[in-house]
Design a protein around this motif. Structure first.
Motif, mmCIF file in Angstrom:
data_model
loop_
_atom_site.group_PDB
_atom_site.id
_atom_site.type_symbol
_atom_site.label_atom_id
_atom_site.label_comp_id
_atom_site.label_asym_id
_atom_site.label_seq_id
_atom_site.Cartn_x
_atom_site.Cartn_y
_atom_site.Cartn_z
ATOM 1 N N ASP A 137 6.665 -9.583 39.356
ATOM 2 C CA ASP A 137 5.980 -9.721 38.078
ATOM 3 C C ASP A 137 6.600 -10.813 37.207
ATOM 4 O O ASP A 137 5.966 -11.279 36.255
ATOM 5 C CB ASP A 137 6.018 -8.398 37.303
ATOM 6 C CG ASP A 137 5.127 -7.334 37.924
ATOM 7 O OD1 ASP A 137 4.194 -7.708 38.663
ATOM 8 O OD2 ASP A 137 5.375 -6.143 37.687
ATOM 9 N N SER A 142 3.182 -15.241 39.067
ATOM 10 C CA SER A 142 2.944 -14.384 37.901
ATOM 11 C C SER A 142 3.534 -14.997 36.639
ATOM 12 O O SER A 142 2.925 -14.960 35.564
ATOM 13 C CB SER A 142 3.551 -12.996 38.144
ATOM 14 O OG SER A 142 2.933 -12.364 39.233
ATOM 15 N N SER A 209 9.461 -8.797 26.347
ATOM 16 C CA SER A 209 8.304 -9.240 25.567
ATOM 17 C C SER A 209 8.147 -10.753 25.599
ATOM 18 O O SER A 209 7.017 -11.260 25.620
ATOM 19 C CB SER A 209 8.426 -8.747 24.119
ATOM 20 O OG SER A 209 9.472 -9.403 23.422
ATOM 21 N N GLU A 212 6.634 -11.542 28.967
ATOM 22 C CA GLU A 212 5.255 -11.070 29.029
ATOM 23 C C GLU A 212 4.309 -11.948 28.199
ATOM 24 O O GLU A 212 3.191 -12.236 28.616
ATOM 25 C CB GLU A 212 5.170 -9.624 28.552
ATOM 26 C CG GLU A 212 5.719 -8.608 29.536
ATOM 27 C CD GLU A 212 4.861 -8.491 30.783
ATOM 28 O OE1 GLU A 212 3.666 -8.829 30.735
ATOM 29 O OE2 GLU A 212 5.392 -8.049 31.824
ATOM 30 N N LEU A 213 4.763 -12.369 27.027
ATOM 31 C CA LEU A 213 3.916 -13.225 26.189
ATOM 32 C C LEU A 213 3.744 -14.593 26.830
ATOM 33 O O LEU A 213 2.662 -15.190 26.766
ATOM 34 C CB LEU A 213 4.506 -13.353 24.789
ATOM 35 C CG LEU A 213 3.653 -14.106 23.762
ATOM 36 C CD1 LEU A 213 2.247 -13.526 23.660
ATOM 37 C CD2 LEU A 213 4.330 -14.094 22.383
ATOM 38 N N LYS A 215 3.612 -15.096 29.998
ATOM 39 C CA LYS A 215 2.624 -14.864 31.042
ATOM 40 C C LYS A 215 1.217 -14.775 30.454
ATOM 41 O O LYS A 215 0.270 -15.371 30.990
ATOM 42 C CB LYS A 215 2.942 -13.569 31.782
ATOM 43 C CG LYS A 215 4.162 -13.627 32.673
ATOM 44 C CD LYS A 215 4.609 -12.253 33.134
ATOM 45 C CE LYS A 215 3.526 -11.479 33.837
ATOM 46 N NZ LYS A 215 4.009 -10.166 34.335
ATOM 47 N N ARG A 216 1.095 -14.045 29.361
ATOM 48 C CA ARG A 216 -0.209 -13.864 28.733
ATOM 49 C C ARG A 216 -0.807 -15.201 28.305
ATOM 50 O O ARG A 216 -2.017 -15.441 28.442
ATOM 51 C CB ARG A 216 -0.081 -12.941 27.527
ATOM 52 C CG ARG A 216 -1.413 -12.586 26.877
ATOM 53 C CD ARG A 216 -1.182 -11.782 25.608
ATOM 54 N NE ARG A 216 -0.437 -10.542 25.853
ATOM 55 C CZ ARG A 216 -0.030 -9.733 24.888
ATOM 56 N NH1 ARG A 216 -0.284 -10.021 23.621
ATOM 57 N NH2 ARG A 216 0.630 -8.634 25.190
ATOM 58 N N GLU A 217 0.043 -16.075 27.805
ATOM 59 C CA GLU A 217 -0.415 -17.388 27.332
ATOM 60 C C GLU A 217 -0.590 -18.400 28.463
ATOM 61 O O GLU A 217 -1.144 -19.474 28.249
ATOM 62 C CB GLU A 217 0.576 -17.937 26.308
ATOM 63 C CG GLU A 217 0.622 -17.165 25.006
ATOM 64 C CD GLU A 217 -0.666 -17.308 24.224
ATOM 65 O OE1 GLU A 217 -1.173 -18.440 24.098
ATOM 66 O OE2 GLU A 217 -1.175 -16.279 23.733
ATOM 67 N N LYS A 218 -0.060 -18.065 29.643
ATOM 68 C CA LYS A 218 -0.097 -18.995 30.789
ATOM 69 C C LYS A 218 0.492 -20.345 30.405
ATOM 70 O O LYS A 218 -0.001 -21.408 30.802
ATOM 71 C CB LYS A 218 -1.527 -19.162 31.314
ATOM 72 C CG LYS A 218 -2.150 -17.887 31.857
ATOM 73 C CD LYS A 218 -3.566 -18.142 32.384
ATOM 74 C CE LYS A 218 -4.147 -16.922 33.076
ATOM 75 N NZ LYS A 218 -4.257 -15.736 32.223
ATOM 76 N N LEU A 238 3.291 -10.460 17.785
ATOM 77 C CA LEU A 238 2.846 -10.355 19.178
ATOM 78 C C LEU A 238 3.929 -9.744 20.060
ATOM 79 O O LEU A 238 3.643 -8.920 20.941
ATOM 80 C CB LEU A 238 2.453 -11.736 19.703
ATOM 81 C CG LEU A 238 1.210 -12.372 19.064
ATOM 82 C CD1 LEU A 238 1.054 -13.820 19.517
ATOM 83 C CD2 LEU A 238 -0.046 -11.577 19.412
ATOM 84 N N ILE A 242 4.365 -5.738 22.249
ATOM 85 C CA ILE A 242 4.809 -5.519 23.630
ATOM 86 C C ILE A 242 6.047 -4.635 23.656
ATOM 87 O O ILE A 242 6.165 -3.719 24.481
ATOM 88 C CB ILE A 242 5.090 -6.875 24.316
ATOM 89 C CG1 ILE A 242 3.817 -7.733 24.326
ATOM 90 C CG2 ILE A 242 5.613 -6.661 25.730
ATOM 91 C CD1 ILE A 242 4.042 -9.163 24.774
#
Length: 307
Positions: A137, A142, A209, A212-213, A215-218, A238, A242
């Protein structure tokens, strides 16, 4: 082997720690870090001797020390790579997550040697690192970009929090300030203190976090660009969303404090030392506490029992 073919094979899996060497040949290089659960900055004399032997048998008889506690071996024939990886595993060493889009060493300052240390930075490093190590992940594809995290055991911030994606700094009151969004390169960013006076149990959630952020934003350019996009307050909101879903894990073991009489420092030549030179350093370490420290200056440091 054509360089273009090697590049296509190895570039997408750089997180495994294997790089292609320049030119049309069958040579690769391996970037190595401590195995999961180990202090990333502490290397035993046996490990150094083993690296020298591998470099002499399979590589170019040199050892390269990086600025993040890693070691690299060059000039390894691709057909011998599996042999090298097995030898590294037997030494408690592991290339995975040392390169490419991965969470790199959660790098602690050597707090067990420092009289100024307010906390055990190594324990915190291990606690955070186990969330990411060998975790798909948080590896390519990812994770779109590498993440760098450090832990400083006092306000001096020897682990350079100003240029990290996540820079954790211990305070005098037992709590922590956390800086995010730092980075170097063509677009250098100074990190900002986004969290003040947080408890240790919150540090894992903050580190997760950020990854993860990202990843979310790519965002393939790094977390500093996420911070640049949203600004300080929005980014914090943001991240807090998370963090609220992350349950802290139990603390991990640290390192026993060492009252070394002196620290011998061995500079490198741009990170490079011949294997024979590294072998001599390993012998000095063996006669003292049995290990060397690889921190963030491409210098090999050996704690000494006698001045």
């Amino acid at each position: 082997m054509r360089f273009a073919d090697k590049y296509k094979s190895y570039y997408p899996i750089r997180y495994k720690g294997i790089y292609t060497s320049r030119g049309d040949n069958d040579l690769v290089s391996v970037r190595i870090r401590q195995a999961e659960g180990n202090d990333p900055s502490k290397w035993t004399h046996d490990q150094l001797k083993g690296l020298c032997e591998i470099s002499e048998e399979y590589g170019n008889s040199k050892v390269h020390f990086t600025t993040r506690g890693d070691v690299e071996l060059y000039g390894i024939h691709e057909g011998k790579l599996n042999d090298v990886l097995k030898k590294l595993e037997s030494l408690g060493l592991d290339p995975r997550d040392s390169c490419g889009a991965s969470v790199r060493n959660v790098m602690p300052c050597p707090s067990y040697l420092c009289p100024l240390a307010m906390v055990d930075a190594v324990s915190i490093s291990r606690r955070i690192s186990r969330r990411f190590r060998h975790n798909p992940d948080y590896e390519y594809p990812s994770l779109p970009k590498r993440v760098k995290i450090t832990v400083s055991a006092c306000r001096k911030g020897c682990a350079t929090p100003g240029i990290m994606d996540v820079g954790i700094v211990a305070r005098d009151d037992g709590k922590f300030d956390v800086y995010v969004g730092g980075g170097v390169g063509d677009h250098a960013f100074q990190s900002v203190m986004l969290f003040q006076g947080v408890e240790e149990d919150r540090l894992e959630g903050i580190a997760i976090s950020v990854a993860e952020l990202l990843k979310r934003e790519k965002e393939k350019r790094g977390f500093k660009w996420v911070l640049n996009k949203y600004g300080i307050e929005k980014t914090k909101l943001l991240l807090e969303e998370i963090i609220s879903n992350v349950s802290p894990m139990s603390p991990t073991r640290g390192e026993d404090r060492i009252n070394a009489k002196m620290i011998a420092r061995f500079p490198t030549r741009g990170g490079w030392l011949n294997s024979s030179e590294v072998m001599e350093i390993a012998k000095i370490a063996e006669d003292n506490y049995g290990f060397v420290v690889l921190f963030n200056k491409q210098v090999v440091e050996v704690p000494l029992k006698r001045s």
